[in-house]
Motif scaffolding. Sequence first.
Motif, short mmCIF file in Angstrom:
data_model
loop_
_atom_site.label_atom_id
_atom_site.label_comp_id
_atom_site.label_asym_id
_atom_site.label_seq_id
_atom_site.Cartn_x
_atom_site.Cartn_y
_atom_site.Cartn_z
N ARG A 155 22.13 5.61 53.34
CA ARG A 155 20.54 5.77 52.55
C ARG A 155 19.37 5.28 53.41
O ARG A 155 19.41 4.07 53.59
CB ARG A 155 20.94 5.05 51.15
CG ARG A 155 21.89 5.76 50.38
CD ARG A 155 21.97 4.95 48.91
NE ARG A 155 20.61 4.96 48.29
CZ ARG A 155 20.21 4.13 47.33
NH1 ARG A 155 21.45 3.27 46.96
NH2 ARG A 155 19.34 4.09 46.83
N ILE A 176 17.18 -4.46 51.63
CA ILE A 176 16.83 -3.34 52.64
C ILE A 176 16.88 -4.19 54.00
O ILE A 176 16.52 -5.33 53.96
CB ILE A 176 15.17 -3.06 52.42
CG1 ILE A 176 15.28 -2.31 51.10
CG2 ILE A 176 14.91 -2.14 53.42
CD1 ILE A 176 13.85 -2.04 50.59
N HIS A 188 15.42 3.94 53.67
CA HIS A 188 14.70 3.79 52.91
C HIS A 188 13.09 4.19 53.61
O HIS A 188 12.54 4.64 52.91
CB HIS A 188 14.45 2.14 52.74
CG HIS A 188 13.59 1.66 52.19
ND1 HIS A 188 12.34 1.39 52.49
CD2 HIS A 188 13.19 1.37 50.85
CE1 HIS A 188 11.44 1.01 51.63
NE2 HIS A 188 12.21 0.89 50.57
N SER A 189 13.09 4.08 54.85
CA SER A 189 11.90 4.29 55.45
C SER A 189 12.01 4.06 57.02
O SER A 189 13.03 3.75 57.39
CB SER A 189 10.66 3.50 54.92
OG SER A 189 10.84 2.00 55.46
N SER A 205 17.34 0.84 56.20
CA SER A 205 18.37 1.32 55.23
C SER A 205 18.61 0.59 53.89
O SER A 205 18.02 -0.73 53.90
CB SER A 205 19.57 1.38 55.96
OG SER A 205 19.40 2.23 57.11
N ILE A 206 18.79 1.02 52.92
CA ILE A 206 19.40 0.34 51.86
C ILE A 206 20.88 -0.10 51.76
O ILE A 206 21.60 0.84 51.95
CB ILE A 206 19.00 1.38 50.30
CG1 ILE A 206 17.44 1.58 50.49
CG2 ILE A 206 19.33 0.44 49.14
CD1 ILE A 206 17.05 2.62 49.50
#
Length: 162
Positions: free
Chosen positions: A65, A104, A67-68, A93-94
């Motif tokens: 996953r 994060i 995040h940014s 990432s998460i």
Amino acid sequence: MIFAAGVVLFSEGNQHYGEKFALSSLLPAGLAVEATAESERVIAVTARSGARARPCPLCRRVSHRIHSRYLRRVSDLPCIGMKVELHLVARRSICDAPLCRRRIFAERFDDCVVAERSRRTSRLECIVHHLGLALGGRPAASFAKRLMVPVNNDTLLRVVRR
């Protein structure tokens, strides 16, 4: 200099100074080239990690996953008399582990590419270290300037002490 389809041909007018070779051969292993740009004195290469996912630094659980993303600017070895600057696209990432304190985390590149929180690639750091060991502060700084390695005498001594 012409950049096209991952291939570089060094030319000026009708004179060719080199042969074609893959741009990825110039970069540290494990990076995938996204874009290149050049100015009069700097070649900027935007690259990302070749790995699909990275583990959380605390719990070591792999997360897919994202995040940014953010850009890391890192100096690399000079090429054909020009400074090379890597723009590394790092992912945040998460972490999905329920008991992990870190929710994060930022992607970490391999130590053979660039160390954590470093502004130079590992191979450039090795050259800076050896210059500092061999020549010391000011002589190494003046020699590094001729090699197009942007370091001053204090940085060279700090790298040797570390």
